[in-house]
Design a protein around this motif. Structure first.
Motif, PDB file in Angstrom:
ATOM      1  N   SER A 340      61.002  -5.204  85.743  1.00 38.95           N
ATOM      2  CA  SER A 340      60.963  -5.439  84.192  1.00 38.95           C
ATOM      3  C   SER A 340      61.742  -6.727  84.032  1.00 38.95           C
ATOM      4  O   SER A 340      61.104  -7.851  83.308  1.00 38.95           O
ATOM      5  CB  SER A 340      61.839  -4.422  83.755  1.00 38.95           C
ATOM      6  N   ILE A 341      62.758  -7.110  84.572  1.00 38.82           N
ATOM      7  CA  ILE A 341      63.387  -8.502  84.578  1.00 38.82           C
ATOM      8  C   ILE A 341      62.396  -9.637  84.820  1.00 38.82           C
ATOM      9  O   ILE A 341      62.119 -10.612  84.188  1.00 38.82           O
ATOM     10  CB  ILE A 341      64.823  -8.462  85.361  1.00 38.82           C
ATOM     11  N   GLN A 342      61.640  -9.554  85.897  1.00 41.89           N
ATOM     12  CA  GLN A 342      60.753 -10.559  86.524  1.00 41.89           C
ATOM     13  C   GLN A 342      59.390 -10.673  85.437  1.00 41.89           C
ATOM     14  O   GLN A 342      59.226 -11.930  85.283  1.00 41.89           O
ATOM     15  CB  GLN A 342      60.216 -10.030  87.752  1.00 41.89           C
ATOM     16  N   TYR A 343      59.070  -9.506  85.005  1.00 44.52           N
ATOM     17  CA  TYR A 343      57.925  -9.794  83.891  1.00 44.52           C
ATOM     18  C   TYR A 343      58.514 -10.485  82.639  1.00 44.52           C
ATOM     19  O   TYR A 343      57.941 -11.185  81.968  1.00 44.52           O
ATOM     20  CB  TYR A 343      57.680  -8.501  83.591  1.00 44.52           C
ATOM     21  N   LEU A 344      59.795  -9.996  82.286  1.00 41.79           N
ATOM     22  CA  LEU A 344      60.255 -10.719  81.029  1.00 41.79           C
ATOM     23  C   LEU A 344      60.669 -12.286  81.319  1.00 41.79           C
ATOM     24  O   LEU A 344      60.436 -13.009  80.477  1.00 41.79           O
ATOM     25  CB  LEU A 344      61.721 -10.130  80.753  1.00 41.79           C
ATOM     26  N   GLN A 345      60.885 -12.619  82.380  1.00 46.83           N
ATOM     27  CA  GLN A 345      61.150 -13.824  82.776  1.00 46.83           C
ATOM     28  C   GLN A 345      59.723 -14.830  82.570  1.00 46.83           C
ATOM     29  O   GLN A 345      59.946 -16.003  82.416  1.00 46.83           O
ATOM     30  CB  GLN A 345      61.670 -14.115  84.412  1.00 46.83           C
ATOM     31  N   PHE A 347      57.091 -13.626  80.466  1.00 41.38           N
ATOM     32  CA  PHE A 347      56.345 -13.378  78.964  1.00 41.38           C
ATOM     33  C   PHE A 347      57.545 -13.188  77.909  1.00 41.38           C
ATOM     34  O   PHE A 347      56.826 -13.339  76.611  1.00 41.38           O
ATOM     35  CB  PHE A 347      55.645 -12.136  79.055  1.00 41.38           C
ATOM     36  N   LEU A 348      58.716 -13.721  78.214  1.00 39.49           N
ATOM     37  CA  LEU A 348      59.672 -13.487  76.819  1.00 39.49           C
ATOM     38  C   LEU A 348      60.256 -14.979  76.791  1.00 39.49           C
ATOM     39  O   LEU A 348      60.866 -15.636  77.541  1.00 39.49           O
ATOM     40  CB  LEU A 348      60.845 -12.535  77.227  1.00 39.49           C
ATOM     41  N   GLU A 349      59.535 -15.635  75.742  1.00 44.42           N
ATOM     42  CA  GLU A 349      59.772 -17.210  75.733  1.00 44.42           C
ATOM     43  C   GLU A 349      61.120 -17.573  75.337  1.00 44.42           C
ATOM     44  O   GLU A 349      61.771 -18.409  75.652  1.00 44.42           O
ATOM     45  CB  GLU A 349      59.058 -17.513  74.761  1.00 44.42           C
ATOM     46  N   ASP A 350      61.833 -16.691  74.593  1.00 43.47           N
ATOM     47  CA  ASP A 350      63.464 -16.974  74.068  1.00 43.47           C
ATOM     48  C   ASP A 350      64.338 -16.878  75.128  1.00 43.47           C
ATOM     49  O   ASP A 350      64.638 -15.820  75.828  1.00 43.47           O
ATOM     50  CB  ASP A 350      63.570 -15.868  73.048  1.00 43.47           C
ATOM     51  N   ASP A 351      65.025 -18.073  75.750  1.00 44.16           N
ATOM     52  CA  ASP A 351      65.673 -18.271  76.771  1.00 44.16           C
ATOM     53  C   ASP A 351      67.092 -17.468  76.371  1.00 44.16           C
ATOM     54  O   ASP A 351      67.749 -16.653  77.301  1.00 44.16           O
ATOM     55  CB  ASP A 351      66.065 -19.671  76.918  1.00 44.16           C
ATOM     56  N   ALA A 352      67.521 -17.413  75.119  1.00 38.95           N
ATOM     57  CA  ALA A 352      68.802 -16.993  74.865  1.00 38.95           C
ATOM     58  C   ALA A 352      68.807 -15.561  74.876  1.00 38.95           C
ATOM     59  O   ALA A 352      69.536 -14.733  75.595  1.00 38.95           O
ATOM     60  CB  ALA A 352      69.364 -17.256  73.673  1.00 38.95           C
ATOM     61  N   GLN A 353      67.759 -14.808  74.440  1.00 37.38           N
ATOM     62  CA  GLN A 353      67.448 -13.457  74.640  1.00 37.38           C
ATOM     63  C   GLN A 353      67.505 -12.950  75.966  1.00 37.38           C
ATOM     64  O   GLN A 353      67.861 -11.901  76.254  1.00 37.38           O
ATOM     65  CB  GLN A 353      66.371 -13.062  73.671  1.00 37.38           C
ATOM     66  N   LEU A 354      66.556 -13.733  76.723  1.00 39.76           N
ATOM     67  CA  LEU A 354      66.188 -13.281  78.090  1.00 39.76           C
ATOM     68  C   LEU A 354      67.692 -13.439  79.091  1.00 39.76           C
ATOM     69  O   LEU A 354      67.914 -12.426  79.802  1.00 39.76           O
ATOM     70  CB  LEU A 354      65.386 -14.307  78.856  1.00 39.76           C
ATOM     71  N   GLU A 355      68.461 -14.431  78.730  1.00 35.02           N
ATOM     72  CA  GLU A 355      69.743 -14.519  79.321  1.00 35.02           C
ATOM     73  C   GLU A 355      70.489 -13.296  78.783  1.00 35.02           C
ATOM     74  O   GLU A 355      71.432 -12.947  79.823  1.00 35.02           O
ATOM     75  CB  GLU A 355      70.359 -15.770  78.883  1.00 35.02           C
ATOM     76  N   GLN A 356      70.678 -12.910  77.615  1.00 37.47           N
ATOM     77  CA  GLN A 356      71.655 -11.885  77.164  1.00 37.47           C
ATOM     78  C   GLN A 356      71.175 -10.585  77.919  1.00 37.47           C
ATOM     79  O   GLN A 356      72.066  -9.801  78.218  1.00 37.47           O
ATOM     80  CB  GLN A 356      71.503 -11.573  75.664  1.00 37.47           C
ATOM     81  N   ILE A 357      69.635 -10.068  77.900  1.00 37.42           N
ATOM     82  CA  ILE A 357      69.298  -9.052  78.499  1.00 37.42           C
ATOM     83  C   ILE A 357      69.663  -9.022  79.851  1.00 37.42           C
ATOM     84  O   ILE A 357      70.301  -7.991  80.559  1.00 37.42           O
ATOM     85  CB  ILE A 357      67.877  -8.816  78.477  1.00 37.42           C
ATOM     86  N   THR A 358      69.595 -10.033  80.630  1.00 35.81           N
ATOM     87  CA  THR A 358      69.682 -10.109  81.983  1.00 35.81           C
ATOM     88  C   THR A 358      71.320  -9.968  82.215  1.00 35.81           C
ATOM     89  O   THR A 358      71.629  -9.036  83.109  1.00 35.81           O
ATOM     90  CB  THR A 358      69.294 -11.459  82.706  1.00 35.81           C
ATOM     91  N   GLN A 359      72.130 -10.541  81.356  1.00 39.79           N
ATOM     92  CA  GLN A 359      73.545 -10.459  81.528  1.00 39.79           C
ATOM     93  C   GLN A 359      74.158  -8.830  81.329  1.00 39.79           C
ATOM     94  O   GLN A 359      74.780  -8.231  82.143  1.00 39.79           O
ATOM     95  CB  GLN A 359      74.474 -11.185  80.535  1.00 39.79           C
ATOM     96  N   ASP A 360      73.552  -8.306  80.203  1.00 40.90           N
ATOM     97  CA  ASP A 360      73.890  -6.846  79.858  1.00 40.90           C
ATOM     98  C   ASP A 360      73.373  -6.000  80.945  1.00 40.90           C
ATOM     99  O   ASP A 360      73.913  -5.009  81.155  1.00 40.90           O
ATOM    100  CB  ASP A 360      73.171  -6.755  78.408  1.00 40.90           C
ATOM    101  N   TYR A 361      72.218  -6.231  81.640  1.00 41.25           N
ATOM    102  CA  TYR A 361      71.694  -5.288  82.543  1.00 41.25           C
ATOM    103  C   TYR A 361      72.488  -5.475  83.942  1.00 41.25           C
ATOM    104  O   TYR A 361      72.696  -4.436  84.164  1.00 41.25           O
ATOM    105  CB  TYR A 361      70.224  -5.662  82.572  1.00 41.25           C
ATOM    106  N   ARG A 362      72.823  -6.614  84.255  1.00 42.36           N
ATOM    107  CA  ARG A 362      73.510  -6.731  85.580  1.00 42.36           C
ATOM    108  C   ARG A 362      75.039  -6.181  85.438  1.00 42.36           C
ATOM    109  O   ARG A 362      75.485  -5.684  86.192  1.00 42.36           O
ATOM    110  CB  ARG A 362      73.669  -8.214  85.688  1.00 42.36           C
TER     111      ARG A 362
END
Length: 408
Positions: A340-345, A347-362
């Motif tokens: 799911s993270i790999q797919y968001l990397q 298709f999710l264009e917003d860098d800040a949102q992607l980074e936040q999701i990744t940090q919170d999940y990790r």
């Protein structure tokens, strides 16, 4: 005796270490027909094995300077990670020299999946950034030769259907030509013949691993895929001009075709094509292999309903999360293997949102189901938009794109 024992022990240690090194070497197969690894694909190893060049920050900076535009987030995030002489293309832009784009699709299924969309979406970005002609090859002949049960008529029909999905991405007919090999072979064949004459059978067999039991069409096909790399394949636009550069965006598994093409280019008086390589879009089950049409549950297709997308992500998307909520909160997820993270990397264009999701999940703040729900929403919107665009494509529009003509 002591010396003899010492030598014997030393030899034993060397042999043991050698065996350990061999054992540590993970299996990885990457070619135009098979992509598989014991673990995730090692792209640094592919660069070493294939002899390509990594796309570094300096090259991206040069691209921004030359174009005056920010680079695509797929370049920043290293989805497109390797190249062959892309710097030469940037030099063409600086000198205002002509070049064109060439990419393709092997029509073996009714509909494209997300992994098929990526090269075309990126090619559209390149075309708009550089404002150059684009040639798209549909290799219906290849699929007929390599798919035992596929008839020639069905391969040709699938090419026409796949063209609709490609057009739906938003290409401009003024500078885009889509062609079926079966329909356009009269233009490709003279170029392909020159390539075939300049490449030995042993070279082709060495590159592609053909066996004596393979049909002879397989051995001749690489020249057909190579031919559009050279401008004289498109006389309506370039006449007999052999000195126009070509840039080929493709997945790294197609590189063997174009290593052969680049080797043969000087022999037939042409310029070597440049390439820019993408990583593979992983199957839902994980990054040991790429998404494939042959396994319906490994892929998200552009024909899938919103419900199908949700079910596939929920049931099949490999998770890096922990076995239960308590462990997830305590230890967090392994985001490096999470699909799911790999797919968001991608298709999710917003860098800040992607980074936040990744940090919170990790960290364990987010759960697998929460991340999957975000991905489902992103993919549902993407696929719905594509389906809406494709529904508007008429047979007349397809014929326009597939008519040989001078491009702007």
């Amino acid at each position: 005796e002591a010396k003899t024992e010492a030598k014997t022990e030393a030899k034993t240690e060397v042999k043991t270490e050698a065996k350990a090194e061999v054992k540590a070497e993970k299996r990885q197969v990457v070619n135009p027909w098979e992509v598989e690894a014991d673990e995730s694909i090692d792209y640094e190893k592919l660069i070493r094995d294939f002899g390509s060049t990594p796309i570094d920050d300096e090259l991206l900076k040069k691209m921004e300077q030359v174009t005056g535009k920010p680079v695509h987030h797929w370049l920043r995030r290293k989805l497109f990670f390797s190249h062959r002489e892309f710097n030469q293309i940037l030099s063409c832009v600086e000198k205002k020299e002509k070049f064109y784009l060439y990419t393709g699709r092997g029509p073996s299924s009714e509909a494209l999946h997300l992994g098929h969309l990526i090269p075309f979406m990126f090619t559209k970005y390149l075309q708009e950034t550089f404002n150059v002609p684009l040639m798209i090859q549909l290799t219906d002949d290849e699929k007929f030769l390599f798919k035992e049960k596929l008839t020639l008529e069905e391969a040709h029909r699938l090419a026409f259907e796949n063209a609709k999905d490609i057009i739906a991405i938003g290409f401009d007919p003024k500078n885009t030509f889509i062609f079926s090999d079966l329909d356009y072979i009269h233009h490709l064949y003279p170029v392909a013949l020159n390539i075939q004459k300049a490449v030995t059978y042993s070279t082709v067999r060495g590159i592609f691993g053909f066996e004596h039991s393979d049909n002879i069409g397989k051995s001749s096909f690489p020249a057909i895929q190579a031919a559009p790399s050279f401008p004289q394949s498109f006389p309506e636009t370039y006449g007999d001009n052999k000195k126009v550069r070509c840039l080929i965006p493709c997945a790294i598994d197609q590189d063997p075709y174009f290593r052969m093409t680049r080797d043969v280019a000087p022999k037939i008086g042409c310029l070597k094509p440049a390439l820019i390589h993408s990583k593979f879009f992983p199957a839902l089950q994980g990054s040991k292999t790429k998404m494939a049409s042959s396994n319906e549950n490994s892929a998200i297709f552009v024909t899938d309903t919103a419900k199908q997308i949700k079910n596939k992500i929920t049931k099949f998307a490999f998770s890096g999360g922990r076995v239960d909520l308590e462990e997830q909160r305590m230890f967090g997820a392994n985001v490096d293997v999470d699909v799911s993270i790999q797919y968001l990397q991608v298709f999710l264009e917003d860098d800040a949102q992607l980074e936040q999701i990744t940090q919170d999940y990790r960290s364990g703040k987010m759960t697998t189901s929460q991340v999957k729900n975000i991905l489902v929403e992103v993919l549902q919107k993407l696929v719905a938009k594509h389906q809406e665009a494709r529904a508007k494509i008429t047979d007349e529009q397809v014929k326009l794109f597939m008519t040989p003509r001078k491009l702007e």
